[in-house]
Design a protein around this motif. Sequence first.
Motif, PDB file in Angstrom:
ATOM      1  N   GLN A  62      11.519   7.823  -8.638  1.00 28.56           N
ATOM      2  CA  GLN A  62      11.978   6.456  -8.889  1.00 28.56           C
ATOM      3  C   GLN A  62      11.732   5.541  -7.687  1.00 28.56           C
ATOM      4  OE1 GLN A  62      16.009   6.642 -10.435  1.00 28.56           O
ATOM      5  NE2 GLN A  62      15.332   7.727 -12.255  1.00 28.56           N
ATOM      6  N   PRO A  63      10.457   5.406  -7.293  1.00 32.98           N
ATOM      7  CA  PRO A  63      10.119   4.624  -6.102  1.00 32.98           C
ATOM      8  C   PRO A  63      10.071   3.123  -6.368  1.00 32.98           C
ATOM      9  CG  PRO A  63       8.134   5.428  -7.104  1.00 32.98           C
ATOM     10  CD  PRO A  63       9.285   5.995  -7.911  1.00 32.98           C
ATOM     11  N   THR A  64      10.105   2.366  -5.278  1.00 32.69           N
ATOM     12  CA  THR A  64       9.826   0.935  -5.318  1.00 32.69           C
ATOM     13  C   THR A  64       8.312   0.764  -5.185  1.00 32.69           C
ATOM     14  OG1 THR A  64       9.981   0.716  -2.925  1.00 32.69           O
ATOM     15  CG2 THR A  64      12.013   0.353  -4.195  1.00 32.69           C
ATOM     16  N   LEU A  65       7.828  -0.440  -5.387  1.00 34.07           N
ATOM     17  CA  LEU A  65       6.403  -0.733  -5.205  1.00 34.07           C
ATOM     18  C   LEU A  65       5.943  -0.376  -3.792  1.00 34.07           C
ATOM     19  CD1 LEU A  65       3.652  -1.928  -6.052  1.00 34.07           C
ATOM     20  CD2 LEU A  65       4.616  -4.187  -5.568  1.00 34.07           C
ATOM     21  N   PRO A  66       6.646  -0.803  -2.730  1.00 33.19           N
ATOM     22  CA  PRO A  66       6.204  -0.432  -1.380  1.00 33.19           C
ATOM     23  C   PRO A  66       6.184   1.084  -1.150  1.00 33.19           C
ATOM     24  CG  PRO A  66       7.751  -2.256  -1.252  1.00 33.19           C
ATOM     25  CD  PRO A  66       7.757  -1.763  -2.678  1.00 33.19           C
ATOM     26  N   GLU A  67       7.142   1.802  -1.719  1.00 35.11           N
ATOM     27  CA  GLU A  67       7.160   3.264  -1.580  1.00 35.11           C
ATOM     28  C   GLU A  67       5.977   3.899  -2.291  1.00 35.11           C
ATOM     29  OE1 GLU A  67      12.008   3.814  -1.160  1.00 35.11           O
ATOM     30  OE2 GLU A  67      11.073   4.002  -3.148  1.00 35.11           O
ATOM     31  N   LEU A  68       5.645   3.388  -3.472  1.00 31.99           N
ATOM     32  CA  LEU A  68       4.472   3.890  -4.190  1.00 31.99           C
ATOM     33  C   LEU A  68       3.201   3.657  -3.395  1.00 31.99           C
ATOM     34  CD1 LEU A  68       4.835   2.944  -7.965  1.00 31.99           C
ATOM     35  CD2 LEU A  68       4.313   5.185  -7.036  1.00 31.99           C
ATOM     36  N   CYS A  69       3.069   2.462  -2.838  1.00 35.64           N
ATOM     37  CA  CYS A  69       1.874   2.131  -2.060  1.00 35.64           C
ATOM     38  C   CYS A  69       1.762   3.019  -0.825  1.00 35.64           C
ATOM     39  CB  CYS A  69       1.874   0.656  -1.664  1.00 35.64           C
ATOM     40  SG  CYS A  69       1.545  -0.430  -3.065  1.00 35.64           S
ATOM     41  N   LYS A  70       2.864   3.246  -0.156  1.00 33.53           N
ATOM     42  CA  LYS A  70       2.852   4.110   1.035  1.00 33.53           C
ATOM     43  C   LYS A  70       2.395   5.519   0.655  1.00 33.53           C
ATOM     44  CE  LYS A  70       5.722   5.741   4.833  1.00 33.53           C
ATOM     45  NZ  LYS A  70       7.043   5.755   5.442  1.00 33.53           N
ATOM     46  N   HIS A  71       2.909   6.020  -0.460  1.00 37.78           N
ATOM     47  CA  HIS A  71       2.511   7.345  -0.948  1.00 37.78           C
ATOM     48  C   HIS A  71       1.014   7.390  -1.249  1.00 37.78           C
ATOM     49  CE1 HIS A  71       2.526  11.064  -3.264  1.00 37.78           C
ATOM     50  NE2 HIS A  71       1.965  10.390  -4.258  1.00 37.78           N
ATOM     51  N   LEU A  72       0.526   6.396  -1.958  1.00 39.69           N
ATOM     52  CA  LEU A  72      -0.889   6.388  -2.352  1.00 39.69           C
ATOM     53  C   LEU A  72      -1.815   6.203  -1.156  1.00 39.69           C
ATOM     54  CD1 LEU A  72      -0.621   4.360  -5.646  1.00 39.69           C
ATOM     55  CD2 LEU A  72      -1.105   6.793  -5.415  1.00 39.69           C
ATOM     56  N   GLN A  73      -1.399   5.410  -0.183  1.00 41.61           N
ATOM     57  CA  GLN A  73      -2.224   5.216   1.006  1.00 41.61           C
ATOM     58  C   GLN A  73      -2.321   6.504   1.820  1.00 41.61           C
ATOM     59  OE1 GLN A  73      -0.187   1.343   1.938  1.00 41.61           O
ATOM     60  NE2 GLN A  73      -2.231   0.932   2.755  1.00 41.61           N
ATOM     61  N   GLY A  74      -1.350   7.384   1.683  1.00 46.87           N
ATOM     62  CA  GLY A  74      -1.426   8.698   2.314  1.00 46.87           C
ATOM     63  C   GLY A  74      -2.388   9.627   1.598  1.00 46.87           C
ATOM     64  N   GLU A  75      -2.648   9.351   0.323  1.00 47.15           N
ATOM     65  CA  GLU A  75      -3.528  10.190  -0.490  1.00 47.15           C
ATOM     66  C   GLU A  75      -4.962   9.660  -0.580  1.00 47.15           C
ATOM     67  OE1 GLU A  75      -2.511  12.876  -2.822  1.00 47.15           O
ATOM     68  OE2 GLU A  75      -0.696  12.978  -1.603  1.00 47.15           O
ATOM     69  N   TYR A  76      -5.105   8.351  -0.558  1.00 47.36           N
ATOM     70  CA  TYR A  76      -6.398   7.712  -0.788  1.00 47.36           C
ATOM     71  C   TYR A  76      -6.719   6.722   0.326  1.00 47.36           C
ATOM     72  CZ  TYR A  76      -5.497   9.474  -5.492  1.00 47.36           C
ATOM     73  OH  TYR A  76      -5.209  10.278  -6.557  1.00 47.36           O
ATOM     74  N   SER A  99       9.250  -6.168  -5.519  1.00 48.58           N
ATOM     75  CA  SER A  99       9.152  -5.135  -4.478  1.00 48.58           C
ATOM     76  C   SER A  99      10.435  -4.337  -4.330  1.00 48.58           C
ATOM     77  CB  SER A  99       8.830  -5.776  -3.129  1.00 48.58           C
ATOM     78  OG  SER A  99       7.596  -6.416  -3.188  1.00 48.58           O
ATOM     79  N   THR A 100      11.538  -4.845  -4.862  1.00 47.20           N
ATOM     80  CA  THR A 100      12.819  -4.176  -4.671  1.00 47.20           C
ATOM     81  C   THR A 100      13.246  -3.323  -5.867  1.00 47.20           C
ATOM     82  OG1 THR A 100      14.005  -6.120  -5.475  1.00 47.20           O
ATOM     83  CG2 THR A 100      13.648  -5.951  -3.084  1.00 47.20           C
ATOM     84  N   LYS A 101      12.616  -3.528  -6.997  1.00 49.29           N
ATOM     85  CA  LYS A 101      12.981  -2.746  -8.184  1.00 49.29           C
ATOM     86  C   LYS A 101      12.408  -1.339  -8.071  1.00 49.29           C
ATOM     87  CE  LYS A 101      13.676  -6.422 -11.488  1.00 49.29           C
ATOM     88  NZ  LYS A 101      15.109  -6.400 -11.413  1.00 49.29           N
ATOM     89  N   ARG A 102      13.111  -0.404  -8.671  1.00 48.93           N
ATOM     90  CA  ARG A 102      12.660   0.984  -8.723  1.00 48.93           C
ATOM     91  C   ARG A 102      12.115   1.256 -10.119  1.00 48.93           C
ATOM     92  NH1 ARG A 102      13.438   3.972  -4.669  1.00 48.93           N
ATOM     93  NH2 ARG A 102      14.688   3.249  -2.950  1.00 48.93           N
ATOM     94  N   PHE A 103      11.103   2.110 -10.178  1.00 47.42           N
ATOM     95  CA  PHE A 103      10.433   2.402 -11.435  1.00 47.42           C
ATOM     96  C   PHE A 103      10.539   3.884 -11.767  1.00 47.42           C
ATOM     97  CE2 PHE A 103       8.609  -1.341  -9.551  1.00 47.42           C
ATOM     98  CZ  PHE A 103       8.610  -2.231 -10.610  1.00 47.42           C
ATOM     99  N   LYS A 104      10.537   4.169 -13.063  1.00 48.87           N
ATOM    100  CA  LYS A 104      10.647   5.552 -13.525  1.00 48.87           C
ATOM    101  C   LYS A 104       9.796   5.747 -14.767  1.00 48.87           C
ATOM    102  CE  LYS A 104      14.682   4.617 -16.429  1.00 48.87           C
ATOM    103  NZ  LYS A 104      16.070   4.980 -16.732  1.00 48.87           N
ATOM    104  N   GLN A 105       9.593   6.993 -15.108  1.00 51.41           N
ATOM    105  CA  GLN A 105       8.914   7.317 -16.353  1.00 51.41           C
ATOM    106  C   GLN A 105       9.850   6.959 -17.501  1.00 51.41           C
ATOM    107  OE1 GLN A 105       8.258  11.513 -15.798  1.00 51.41           O
ATOM    108  NE2 GLN A 105       6.537  11.199 -14.407  1.00 51.41           N
ATOM    109  N   HIS A 106       9.318   6.313 -18.530  1.00 46.96           N
ATOM    110  CA  HIS A 106      10.134   5.936 -19.690  1.00 46.96           C
ATOM    111  C   HIS A 106      10.543   7.201 -20.444  1.00 46.96           C
ATOM    112  CE1 HIS A 106      11.425   4.022 -23.389  1.00 46.96           C
ATOM    113  NE2 HIS A 106      11.319   2.842 -22.783  1.00 46.96           N
TER     114      HIS A 106
END
Length: 93
Positions: A50-64, A4-11
């Motif tokens: 470069q979001p974390t898992l929780p940031e991605l989920c928050k974004h997606l829950q706003g969309e879907y 949950s604390t790691k940040r992810f990016k496009q390779h």
Amino acid sequence: MVSSTKRFKQHHHAVCTELDGEVALFQSNTCDYLVLNETGSAIWNALKTQPTLPELCKHLQGEYEVSPDECKLSVEAWLEAGLEKKVIAVVDD
């Protein structure tokens, strides 16, 4: 398991283009080709920040309309698959 604390990016070896509203990816080192659905495309585009898992989920829950638990499980699976296919990467600290 994805942290949950790691940040992810496009390779940096993943080349992308948009085809009919969906993202198509090509991993130049592995020659893997992927076409993402609407949700996968939304995750891919969100990786620019470069979001974390929780940031991605928050974004997606706003969309879907998706429950927090379902979102977390689905995004974790997507991130794990993306890491395996080398189209996404973990941001170095």
